[in-house]
Scaffold this motif. Structure first.
Motif, PDB file in Angstrom:
ATOM      1  N   GLU A   1       0.826  -1.204   0.000  1.00 13.92           N
ATOM      2  CA  GLU A   1       0.000   0.000   0.000  1.00 13.92           C
ATOM      3  C   GLU A   1       0.862   1.256   0.000  1.00 13.92           C
ATOM      4  N   SER A   2       0.304   2.329  -0.534  1.00  9.30           N
ATOM      5  CA  SER A   2       0.968   3.623  -0.500  1.00  9.30           C
ATOM      6  C   SER A   2      -0.074   4.721  -0.587  1.00  9.30           C
ATOM      7  N   GLY A   3       0.343   5.950  -0.242  1.00 11.72           N
ATOM      8  CA  GLY A   3      -0.528   7.102  -0.426  1.00 11.72           C
ATOM      9  C   GLY A   3      -1.128   7.682   0.835  1.00 11.72           C
ATOM     10  N   GLY A   4      -0.900   7.055   1.968  1.00 11.07           N
ATOM     11  CA  GLY A   4      -1.438   7.607   3.202  1.00 11.07           C
ATOM     12  C   GLY A   4      -0.675   8.847   3.634  1.00 11.07           C
ATOM     13  N   GLY A   5      -1.188   9.506   4.688  1.00 19.78           N
ATOM     14  CA  GLY A   5      -0.511  10.685   5.191  1.00 19.78           C
ATOM     15  C   GLY A   5      -1.430  11.569   6.000  1.00 19.78           C
ATOM     16  N   LEU A   6      -0.960  12.780   6.219  1.00 18.41           N
ATOM     17  CA  LEU A   6      -1.706  13.785   6.980  1.00 18.41           C
ATOM     18  C   LEU A   6      -2.343  14.768   6.005  1.00 18.41           C
ATOM     19  N   VAL A   7      -3.634  15.032   6.205  1.00 19.44           N
ATOM     20  CA  VAL A   7      -4.343  15.958   5.332  1.00 19.44           C
ATOM     21  C   VAL A   7      -5.334  16.758   6.171  1.00 19.44           C
ATOM     22  N   GLN A   8      -5.603  17.970   5.748  1.00 20.61           N
ATOM     23  CA  GLN A   8      -6.564  18.809   6.454  1.00 20.61           C
ATOM     24  C   GLN A   8      -8.000  18.402   6.112  1.00 20.61           C
ATOM     25  N   PRO A   9      -8.926  18.684   7.007  1.00 22.61           N
ATOM     26  CA  PRO A   9     -10.341  18.401   6.679  1.00 22.61           C
ATOM     27  C   PRO A   9     -10.735  19.062   5.371  1.00 22.61           C
ATOM     28  N   GLY A  10     -11.486  18.321   4.569  1.00 25.04           N
ATOM     29  CA  GLY A  10     -11.872  18.801   3.251  1.00 25.04           C
ATOM     30  C   GLY A  10     -10.893  18.449   2.154  1.00 25.04           C
ATOM     31  N   GLY A  11      -9.735  17.945   2.534  1.00 21.51           N
ATOM     32  CA  GLY A  11      -8.711  17.605   1.554  1.00 21.51           C
ATOM     33  C   GLY A  11      -8.928  16.246   0.931  1.00 21.51           C
ATOM     34  N   SER A  12      -7.957  15.853   0.091  1.00 20.48           N
ATOM     35  CA  SER A  12      -8.046  14.598  -0.654  1.00 20.48           C
ATOM     36  C   SER A  12      -6.765  13.795  -0.526  1.00 20.48           C
ATOM     37  N   LEU A  13      -6.912  12.490  -0.620  1.00 17.41           N
ATOM     38  CA  LEU A  13      -5.789  11.572  -0.701  1.00 17.41           C
ATOM     39  C   LEU A  13      -6.167  10.442  -1.651  1.00 17.41           C
ATOM     40  N   ARG A  14      -5.152   9.840  -2.247  1.00 15.44           N
ATOM     41  CA  ARG A  14      -5.370   8.668  -3.097  1.00 15.44           C
ATOM     42  C   ARG A  14      -4.494   7.529  -2.603  1.00 15.44           C
ATOM     43  N   LEU A  15      -5.129   6.453  -2.210  1.00 15.70           N
ATOM     44  CA  LEU A  15      -4.406   5.271  -1.773  1.00 15.70           C
ATOM     45  C   LEU A  15      -4.251   4.307  -2.935  1.00 15.70           C
ATOM     46  N   SER A  16      -3.116   3.614  -2.956  1.00 11.03           N
ATOM     47  CA  SER A  16      -2.858   2.588  -3.961  1.00 11.03           C
ATOM     48  C   SER A  16      -2.448   1.305  -3.261  1.00 11.03           C
ATOM     49  N   CYS A  17      -2.766   0.191  -3.893  1.00  5.62           N
ATOM     50  CA  CYS A  17      -2.372  -1.122  -3.362  1.00  5.62           C
ATOM     51  C   CYS A  17      -2.057  -2.019  -4.536  1.00  5.62           C
ATOM     52  N   ALA A  18      -0.822  -2.498  -4.595  1.00 12.53           N
ATOM     53  CA  ALA A  18      -0.379  -3.317  -5.711  1.00 12.53           C
ATOM     54  C   ALA A  18       0.121  -4.668  -5.219  1.00 12.53           C
ATOM     55  N   ALA A  19      -0.153  -5.689  -5.990  1.00 11.48           N
ATOM     56  CA  ALA A  19       0.377  -7.020  -5.686  1.00 11.48           C
ATOM     57  C   ALA A  19       1.855  -7.071  -6.046  1.00 11.48           C
ATOM     58  N   SER A  20       2.608  -7.832  -5.267  1.00 14.18           N
ATOM     59  CA  SER A  20       4.071  -7.832  -5.403  1.00 14.18           C
ATOM     60  C   SER A  20       4.588  -8.738  -6.511  1.00 14.18           C
ATOM     61  N   ARG A  21       3.710  -9.503  -7.155  1.00 15.02           N
ATOM     62  CA  ARG A  21       4.140 -10.417  -8.203  1.00 15.02           C
ATOM     63  C   ARG A  21       2.994 -10.638  -9.173  1.00 15.02           C
ATOM     64  N   SER A  22       3.301 -11.297 -10.279  1.00 13.50           N
ATOM     65  CA  SER A  22       2.250 -11.595 -11.249  1.00 13.50           C
ATOM     66  C   SER A  22       1.277 -12.612 -10.657  1.00 13.50           C
TER      67      SER A  22
END
Length: 121
Positions: A6-27
């Motif tokens: 997973e990636s994309g987490g963090g600190l954001v102010q109310p009303g803001g936006s974030l995009r999380l991603s989750c990728a498999a480590s292999r085919s």
């Protein structure tokens, strides 16, 4: 074995936006349903959103209209676009996927390690 990264987490102010991603480590042979769950301190883990292999989606009532789940099957990746974030969205967000690694194996459920999302001014 497969890891969900997973990636994309963090600190954001109310009303803001974030995009999380989750990728498999292999085919992977087949990825069935994918989803996001979250767990706030002292609370049980709860469903946020899921998307199946036909791109049908399901959302928790608390995030409907604000969050959007999507997937890229070519990249074995699931995304969570989070808009209009509220302090009550603060939690560790976990990726989940039902995966069949190869034709010779059965499908099983996998979890990511979690990514922290904090909504605060």
């Amino acid at each position: 074995q497969v890891q969900l990264v997973e990636s994309g987490g963090g600190l954001v102010q109310p009303g803001g936006s974030l995009r999380l991603s989750c990728a498999a480590s292999r085919s992977i042979f087949i990825v069935y349903s994918m989803g996001w769950y979250r767990q706030a301190p002292g609370e049980q883990r709860e469903l946020v959103a899921t998307i199946d292999s036909g791109d049908s989606t399901n959302y928790a009532d608390s995030v409907k209209g604000r969050f959007t789940i999507s997937r890229d099957n070519a990249k074995n990746t699931v995304y969570l676009q989070m808009n209009s974030l509220k302090p009550e969205d603060t939690a560790v967000y976990y990726c989940n996927a039902e995966i069949r690694i190869s034709p010779a194996t059965l499908s099983r459920n996998y979890w990511g390690q979690g990514t922290q999302v904090t909504v605060s001014s």
